[in-house]
Design an enzyme around this catalytic site. Structure first.
Site, PDB file in Angstrom:
ATOM      1  N   ASP A  46      69.050   1.296 -32.988  1.00 24.12           N
ATOM      2  CA  ASP A  46      69.211   0.182 -32.046  1.00 24.12           C
ATOM      3  C   ASP A  46      68.575  -1.101 -32.537  1.00 24.12           C
ATOM      4  O   ASP A  46      67.742  -1.092 -33.425  1.00 24.12           O
ATOM      5  CB  ASP A  46      68.483   0.524 -30.740  1.00 24.12           C
ATOM      6  CG  ASP A  46      69.312   1.383 -29.835  1.00 24.12           C
ATOM      7  OD1 ASP A  46      70.510   1.515 -30.069  1.00 24.12           O
ATOM      8  OD2 ASP A  46      68.728   1.925 -28.874  1.00 24.12           O
ATOM      9  N   LYS A  69      72.095  -3.191 -29.334  1.00 18.50           N
ATOM     10  CA  LYS A  69      72.434  -3.631 -27.978  1.00 18.50           C
ATOM     11  C   LYS A  69      71.584  -4.836 -27.643  1.00 18.50           C
ATOM     12  O   LYS A  69      70.402  -4.860 -27.921  1.00 18.50           O
ATOM     13  CB  LYS A  69      72.062  -2.550 -26.971  1.00 18.50           C
ATOM     14  CG  LYS A  69      72.917  -1.341 -26.964  1.00 18.50           C
ATOM     15  CD  LYS A  69      72.336  -0.464 -25.882  1.00 18.50           C
ATOM     16  CE  LYS A  69      73.038   0.837 -25.753  1.00 18.50           C
ATOM     17  NZ  LYS A  69      72.333   1.649 -24.750  1.00 18.50           N
ATOM     18  N   MET A  83      63.443  -5.462 -19.282  1.00 18.85           N
ATOM     19  CA  MET A  83      64.751  -6.149 -19.255  1.00 18.85           C
ATOM     20  C   MET A  83      64.816  -7.171 -18.116  1.00 18.85           C
ATOM     21  O   MET A  83      65.874  -7.361 -17.532  1.00 18.85           O
ATOM     22  CB  MET A  83      65.892  -5.125 -19.077  1.00 18.85           C
ATOM     23  CG  MET A  83      65.934  -4.091 -20.169  1.00 18.85           C
ATOM     24  SD  MET A  83      67.177  -2.808 -19.874  1.00 18.85           S
ATOM     25  CE  MET A  83      66.393  -1.841 -18.601  1.00 18.85           C
TER      26      MET A  83
HETATM   27  N1  SAH Z   1      63.107   2.777 -24.287  1.00 14.52           N
HETATM   28  C1  SAH Z   1      62.382   1.528 -24.409  1.00 14.52           C
HETATM   29  C2  SAH Z   1      62.811   0.502 -23.385  1.00 14.52           C
HETATM   30  C3  SAH Z   1      64.267   0.116 -23.459  1.00 14.52           C
HETATM   31  S1  SAH Z   1      64.691  -1.151 -22.311  1.00 14.52           S
HETATM   32  C4  SAH Z   1      60.887   1.815 -24.329  1.00 14.52           C
HETATM   33  O1  SAH Z   1      60.473   2.922 -23.942  1.00 14.52           O
HETATM   34  O2  SAH Z   1      60.096   0.936 -24.707  1.00 14.52           O
HETATM   35  C5  SAH Z   1      64.427  -2.590 -23.302  1.00 14.52           C
HETATM   36  C6  SAH Z   1      63.320  -3.431 -22.713  1.00 14.52           C
HETATM   37  O3  SAH Z   1      62.048  -2.923 -23.107  1.00 14.52           O
HETATM   38  C7  SAH Z   1      63.310  -4.863 -23.169  1.00 14.52           C
HETATM   39  O4  SAH Z   1      64.220  -5.647 -22.434  1.00 14.52           O
HETATM   40  C8  SAH Z   1      61.886  -5.270 -22.894  1.00 14.52           C
HETATM   41  O5  SAH Z   1      61.682  -5.532 -21.523  1.00 14.52           O
HETATM   42  C9  SAH Z   1      61.131  -3.988 -23.225  1.00 14.52           C
HETATM   43  N2  SAH Z   1      60.583  -3.994 -24.599  1.00 14.52           N
HETATM   44  C10 SAH Z   1      60.893  -3.158 -25.594  1.00 14.52           C
HETATM   45  N3  SAH Z   1      60.159  -3.427 -26.698  1.00 14.52           N
HETATM   46  C11 SAH Z   1      59.374  -4.468 -26.369  1.00 14.52           C
HETATM   47  C12 SAH Z   1      58.387  -5.211 -27.077  1.00 14.52           C
HETATM   48  N4  SAH Z   1      58.069  -4.937 -28.348  1.00 14.52           N
HETATM   49  N5  SAH Z   1      57.758  -6.231 -26.424  1.00 14.52           N
HETATM   50  C13 SAH Z   1      58.069  -6.530 -25.150  1.00 14.52           C
HETATM   51  N6  SAH Z   1      58.995  -5.855 -24.426  1.00 14.52           N
HETATM   52  C14 SAH Z   1      59.627  -4.832 -25.024  1.00 14.52           C
END
Ligand code: SAH
Length: 245
Positions: free
Chosen positions: A34, A56, A170
């Site tokens: 991803d 995505k 998100m």
């Molecule tokens: N499965 C992922 C989340 C997927 S949804 C997890 O467990 O982290 C994607 C959202 O995660 C983004 O829109 C943001 O809100 C958050 N996100 C993921 N990585 C991030 C990062 N390094 N810094 C800030 N927000 C992050």
């Protein structure tokens, strides 16, 4: 037929990947990954490993989920070790469950490898504990991006009156609406909020404000970003460390 490893890659910093995830990446014949996955991880793959990007965006999907499921399935027919690498943890708004069900229905073997979720690790890098004795006894992780029409929120806003820490993933593009809703259910306008952008990466940036002013302060931050609402945000004064290191 191969086996699919539905694998969490962690929140960004490559060292926040599990030992198990690193092992399957090194053994993979194909890695399907991803946008949120740190691409440096791919350098760990063996020679000849295939890479398939199914990136995505937050608000639009470059590949619909159904097509991603099919890519994974077709890879399982072709290769022995298939790694489906996802940002954070596969089950935290990662659609890992949908991918697992698709494989189950087609008799493909799979394994889940949990990852460190951004929901907890990113606030931690910003010096914000999601729980803290005497301040909050629980936390919630909520999507800020709802699939249904804008008029019919699926989020049970009335449940959020307590002092639970709320972490919105998100949600940056809906920050204004989120703050308005929380003020609407009775939270004080000066209630603490943090927005953390590109957490655990070298360019991580945190902006702190209140339900009233965070939108103006944080609206232009780059994604990925998450929102933390709660009194634990104030602990950052003492616990912030990443920016100082
Ligand atoms: N499965 C992922 C989340 C997927 S949804 C997890 O467990 O982290 C994607 C959202 O995660 C983004 O829109 C943001 O809100 C958050 N996100 C993921 N990585 C991030 C990062 N390094 N810094 C800030 N927000 C992050």
């Amino acid at each position: 037929m191969g086996k699919v490893y539905l694998t969490g890659a962690g929140p960004g910093d490559i060292e926040l990947m599990t030992v198990k995830a690193l092992r399957v990446v090194r053994e993979a014949d194909v890695i399907i990954y991803d946008r949120l996955v740190n691409p440096d991880i791919l350098a760990e793959a063996k020679d000849g490993c295939e890479f398939v990007y199914v990136g995505k965006e937050d608000s639009h999907h470059t590949l619909p989920q159904e097509e991603i499921n099919e890519v994974i399935y077709q890879s399982a027919l072709k290769y022995e070790n298939i790694v489906r690498l996802k940002g954070g943890d596969p089950f935290v708004f990662g659609r890992g469950g949908e991918e697992g069900i698709y494989l189950y229905e087609r008799d493909i073997k799979f394994e889940f490898i949990p990852g460190i979720t951004s929901a907890i690790a990113v606030p931690e890098y910003a010096g914000i504990p999601v729980t803290h004795r005497g301040i909050t006894v629980s936390f919630r992780v909520v999507t800020g991006h709802e699939s249904s029409g804008k008029d019919h929120s699926q989020i049970p806003w009335d449940n959020y009156k307590s002092d639970d820490t709320i972490i919105f993933l998100m949600g940056l593009h809906r920050l204004k609406m989120i703050c308005k809703k929380l003020i609407g259910i009775g939270k004080p306008k000066d209630y603490p909020v943090a927005v953390i952008s590109r957490g655990t990466r070298p360019d991580e940036k945190t902006v702190v404000g209140t339900l009233e002013d965070i939108y103006e302060k944080a609206k232009d931050l780059p994604t990925p970003a998450l929102i933390v609402v709660g009194k634990v945000v104030n602990l950052r004064k003492q616990l912030s460390w990443f920016e100082k290191s």
